[in-house]
Write an enzyme that holds these catalytic residues in place. Structure first.
Site, PDB file in Angstrom:
ATOM      1  CG  ASP A 510      -2.195   0.879   0.923  1.00 18.45           C
ATOM      2  OD1 ASP A 510      -3.273   0.291   0.705  1.00 18.45           O
ATOM      3  OD2 ASP A 510      -2.097   2.122   0.896  1.00 18.45           O
ATOM      4  CB  CYS A 610     -16.355  -1.017  -2.366  1.00 19.16           C
ATOM      5  SG  CYS A 610     -15.396   0.437  -1.962  1.00 19.16           S
TER       6      CYS A 610
HETATM    7  C1  LIG Z   1     -10.058   0.005  -1.325  1.00 21.20           C
HETATM    8  S1  LIG Z   1      -8.766   0.449  -0.371  1.00 21.20           S
HETATM    9  C2  LIG Z   1      -8.100  -1.074   0.102  1.00 21.20           C
HETATM   10  C3  LIG Z   1      -8.845  -1.722   1.225  1.00 21.20           C
HETATM   11  C4  LIG Z   1      -8.158  -2.971   1.681  1.00 21.20           C
HETATM   12  N1  LIG Z   1      -7.921  -3.898   0.612  1.00 21.20           N
HETATM   13  C5  LIG Z   1      -8.946  -3.668   2.750  1.00 21.20           C
HETATM   14  O1  LIG Z   1      -9.562  -4.701   2.463  1.00 21.20           O
HETATM   15  O2  LIG Z   1      -8.946  -3.159   3.865  1.00 21.20           O
HETATM   16  C6  LIG Z   1      -7.636   1.002  -1.558  1.00 21.20           C
HETATM   17  C7  LIG Z   1      -6.239   1.163  -1.069  1.00 21.20           C
HETATM   18  O3  LIG Z   1      -5.431   1.501  -2.176  1.00 21.20           O
HETATM   19  C8  LIG Z   1      -4.345   2.208  -1.670  1.00 21.20           C
HETATM   20  N2  LIG Z   1      -3.668   2.832  -2.796  1.00 21.20           N
HETATM   21  C9  LIG Z   1      -3.914   4.019  -3.366  1.00 21.20           C
HETATM   22  N3  LIG Z   1      -3.063   4.231  -4.367  1.00 21.20           N
HETATM   23  C10 LIG Z   1      -2.270   3.159  -4.450  1.00 21.20           C
HETATM   24  C11 LIG Z   1      -1.192   2.799  -5.295  1.00 21.20           C
HETATM   25  N4  LIG Z   1      -0.767   3.613  -6.263  1.00 21.20           N
HETATM   26  N5  LIG Z   1      -0.612   1.613  -5.102  1.00 21.20           N
HETATM   27  C12 LIG Z   1      -1.026   0.788  -4.112  1.00 21.20           C
HETATM   28  N6  LIG Z   1      -2.048   1.080  -3.275  1.00 21.20           N
HETATM   29  C13 LIG Z   1      -2.661   2.256  -3.453  1.00 21.20           C
HETATM   30  C14 LIG Z   1      -4.972   3.146  -0.693  1.00 21.20           C
HETATM   31  O4  LIG Z   1      -4.025   3.627   0.208  1.00 21.20           O
HETATM   32  C15 LIG Z   1      -6.016   2.259  -0.058  1.00 21.20           C
HETATM   33  O5  LIG Z   1      -5.542   1.687   1.117  1.00 21.20           O
END
Ligand SMILES: C[S@@+](CC[C@H](N)C(=O)[O-])C[C@H]1O[C@@H](n2cnc3c(N)ncnc32)[C@H](O)[C@@H]1O
Length: 711
Positions: A510, A610
């Protein structure tokens, strides 16, 4: 109207989200004297960041929040998670493998990320590294700022979007509601008040000035000292007198306040905070409640339910409010309380004009209103949801409270055994086995799950059923190398790791150190030892490239609008806007492309959101397929149906809806890297082998994350 869920039971997808509590350097960590304007600007980018206004008003960090607020959700389904996250913030007893240096810092905000699962958040949680924090990860916001990566520009100007489309007038009004400060720095509302809504402007302007007109015999003009305060002992409620059995002595020249008058004023005050959109609703509510520690449980619950009811029905209520008198935020408060407590309960708190107005608007036939007003959604969202099957039932379901979804930890306990245990001990919350998820238990009410021993010992977690089902699509096996590319606070990582029976290697990537830090205590509780948390700089981080062609399965739980989680995070629909969606789309595409490079020949890539919006879902999936001939699409619906016999879906994608499946809105696509395209994978793998830096080791061996934390 539906009865809103109390914040207590909301997931932490904290604003989740609260940020998922909404993350990071929140109000809590803001330095003294932090000015209001910069906070507004930052929060416009990452509204999930949790925080309180303590810092805004003097920089005094609040101790632990007393109110286990709304969302434990993690938006996206994880109620209880909020409380959990908060606890997670404390130094973990077993900080075994979590390398994150930042751990323990921004954890309060962590509830946001859980909300995400339950997902919260436009939360600008996504793309943490840019200060964006959209989508569901509130928590990340603060931490990101601490990490020294403030976004160079407020790319996510959340509220801007509101006034657009057909809602300019109302947007401007939202900004004005409750406002006591100067104009927010983001300068969103240009053009506000134009169009056809000028007439309401004047009244909207008054929304923020609660103390200006002590009319209605209501508590304005001195109410603070009278009721909300700590005069009373704790625990009392019902009277709203700070826990005392009796109302405080009437002060000289001041009328004694009725329970209804007090409650209206409380809700009006909270709305005055929230409707500035400076912070996610759950964070703002939590903050207000913390500042009123002597309110009893029932007081809190009634305020919270009315506030969330208003957020769900804001557009319609605003329209109704136009014909009323008095401050607009007071009219909103009355409508919210009438919906949740009943109009009769309010009569003592209203004057004759208000009572007459309430009765008049209560008789409006909702069927005569345009869908966007009836369902209280912005025009841009109405346009998109209107293009889907059965939009009315969908919108209606999104405006209902979600149930509390739990998941058992398959490493520790069987679902049926846990269900029997909960039915015995927590029968009043009516725990039942979920329809589709083999690990799921659904409950009613708002139990403080995060204080239960089953939660504390890692046997249960809060997670929306839709999130649970995603693990079935990934289909992890023992001993594999798997990447959870957007692991956030670890909601899905936890289940993947347990299904791997804690073997192999599970990378949790992340860009948000704060979110990963919040995942740590969850990993520890769950008993997993195969997780390698890695904070990456971006989707193109060198550490990602090192894994090219190596992973058997890669999950991209992409940062998204979170529109599928409106049941838990109704403020998202007012904080999100089309321009942000376009930016999100680009980010989603970049992440998907990078994640795809990690997939081994014959391996599986799962793309999930989501969201219910085509542009974040099937449009992304089709674009990926068109640009990646070395991948083929598998029928995700078939894969899921093979595991859940009750679940009828039309492929090739999985699309879950609250009105049909009782879950948050989710989308998932499954791709497989062709074996005959192995050349590409082999090339990638070779490149990885010749890389100068060795791949990171799993937790317990070499805690890779140590190298990955920002300074
Ligand atoms: C939908 S949330 C993930 C929720 C997590 N999978 C859970 O079940 O708790 C999306 C995540 O993508 C991360 N994110 C945003 N940009 C990103 C990137 N360029 N590479 C990896 N992760 C990223 C955000 O920090 C966030 O935590």
């Amino acid at each position: 109207m539906t009865k809103p869920q109390s914040p207590r039971s909301r997931p932490a997808g904290a604003a989740r989200a609260a940020s998922e509590g909404r993350d990071g350097r929140s109000f809590f960590s803001r330095p003294k004297g932090d000015a209001r304007a910069p906070i507004a600007r930052d929060s416009a980018r990452d509204d999930r960041s949790g925080g309180t206004r303590d810092e805004r008003s003097g920089g005094r960090p609040t101790p632990r929040p007393s109110y286990d607020a709304p969302r434990g959700e993690g938006r996206g389904g994880e109620r209880g998670a909020y409380g959990a996250d908060r606890r997670e913030g404390r130094p973990s007893p077993r900080p075994s493998f979590d390398p994150t240096r930042g751990e323990g810092r921004g954890e309060r905000a962590s509830y946001g990320s859980e909300r995400h699962e339950g997902r919260p958040g436009p939360r600008p949680s996504y793309d943490a590294s840019r200060g964006e924090g959209r989508g569901g990860e509130r928590g990340s916001y603060g931490s990101e700022r601490r990490e020294g990566r403030p976004g160079p520009r407020p790319s996510y100007d959340a509220p801007r979007g509101e006034g657009r489309g057909g809602e300019r007038g109302s947007y401007g009004s939202e900004r004005r509601e409750g406002r006591t400060g100067p104009r927010p720095s983001y300068d969103a509302p240009r053009g506000e008040g134009r169009g056809g809504e000028r007439a309401s402007y004047g009244s909207e302007r008054r929304e923020g000035r609660q103390d200006a007109r002590p009319s209605h015999g209501s508590p304005r003009g001195g109410e603070r000292g009278q009721y909300a305060g700590p005069r009373g002992g704790e625990g009392g409620h019902g009277q709203g007198y700070g826990g005392q059995d009796r109302p405080p002595k009437p002060q000289f020249n001041r009328p004694r306040l009725s329970h209804a008058a007090i409650r209206i004023d409380q809700v009006q005050r909270v709305l005055g905070e929230i409707l500035q959109w400076t912070y996610p609703a759950d964070a703002a509510l939590s903050h207000w409640l913390r500042n009123h520690p002597n309110l009893g449980a029932r007081d809190r619950s009634e305020v919270a339910e009315a506030v969330y009811d208003v957020l769900r029905h804001l557009r319609r209520y605003r329209q109704f409010g136009e014909s009323g008198v008095g401050p607009a935020s007071r009219r909103l408060a009355i409508l919210g309380l009438a919906a949740t407590l009943g109009a009769n309960e309010l009569s003592e708190g209203m004057d004759a004009a208000e009572a007459e107005w309430l009765q008049r608007v209560s008789q409006i036939d909702l069927a005569t209103l345009p869908r966007a007003v009836r369902g209280s959604i912005p025009d841009w969202l109405d346009e998109r949801l209107g293009a889907m099957d059965s939009p009315d039932t969908l919108i209606e379901a999104l405006n209902r409270q979600a149930s509390l979804d739990l998941r058992v930890n398959p490493l520790k306990v069987e679902r049926d055994a846990m269900l029997a245990e909960l039915q015995q001990g927590a029968g009043r919350y009516e725990p039942v086995a979920m329809r589709y998820s083999p690990w799921g238990i659904r409950m009613e009410g708002r139990p403080a799950i995060n204080r239960w021993p089953q939660f504390e010992n890692g046997s249960i977690e809060v997670q929306d059923e839709g999130s649970q089902l995603l693990a079935l699509l990934v289909g992890p096996r023992r001993g594999e190398m798997i990447i959870d590319f957007c692991a956030g606070a670890g909601g899905k990582t936890l289940l993947l790791g347990a299904l791997m029976r804690s073997t192999g290697r599970l990378y949790a990537f992340d860009v948000s150190a704060a979110r990963l830090a919040r995942a740590k205590p969850r990993f520890a509780r769950s008993g997993l030892s195969n997780v390698v948390p890695v904070v990456i700089d971006s989707e193109n981080d060198a550490r990602v490239k090192r894994l090219a062609g190596k992973a058997q399965r890669v999950l991209v739980d992409a940062p998204c609008s979170g529109i599928g989680t409106l049941r838990r995070n109704p403020d998202l629909k007012w904080r999100q806007h089309p321009e942000a969606l376009a930016e999100l789309g680009q980010l989603q595409e970049r992440i998907l492309n990078s994640a795809a490079r990690c997939v081994a020949p014959g391996g599986r890539l799962v793309y999930a959101t989501c969201s219910l919006l085509a542009e974040e879902n099937e449009v992304q999936a089709e674009r990926f397929l068109a640009s990646h001939p070395d991948f083929e699409r598998l029928d995700a619906a078939e894969i899921l149906a093979a595991r859940c016999e009750n679940l009828k879906l039309d492929g090739p994608y999985v699309q879950l809806r609250p009105d049909v499946h009782g879950t948050d809105g989710f989308f998932a696509a499954v791709f497989e890297r062709r074996k005959k395209g192995a050349a590409a994978g082999a090339d990638d793998a070779q490149a990885a082998e010749t890389s100068e830096v060795a791949p990171q080791e799993p937790a317990g061996e070499t805690p890779a994350g140590d190298q990955d934390q920002p300074a």
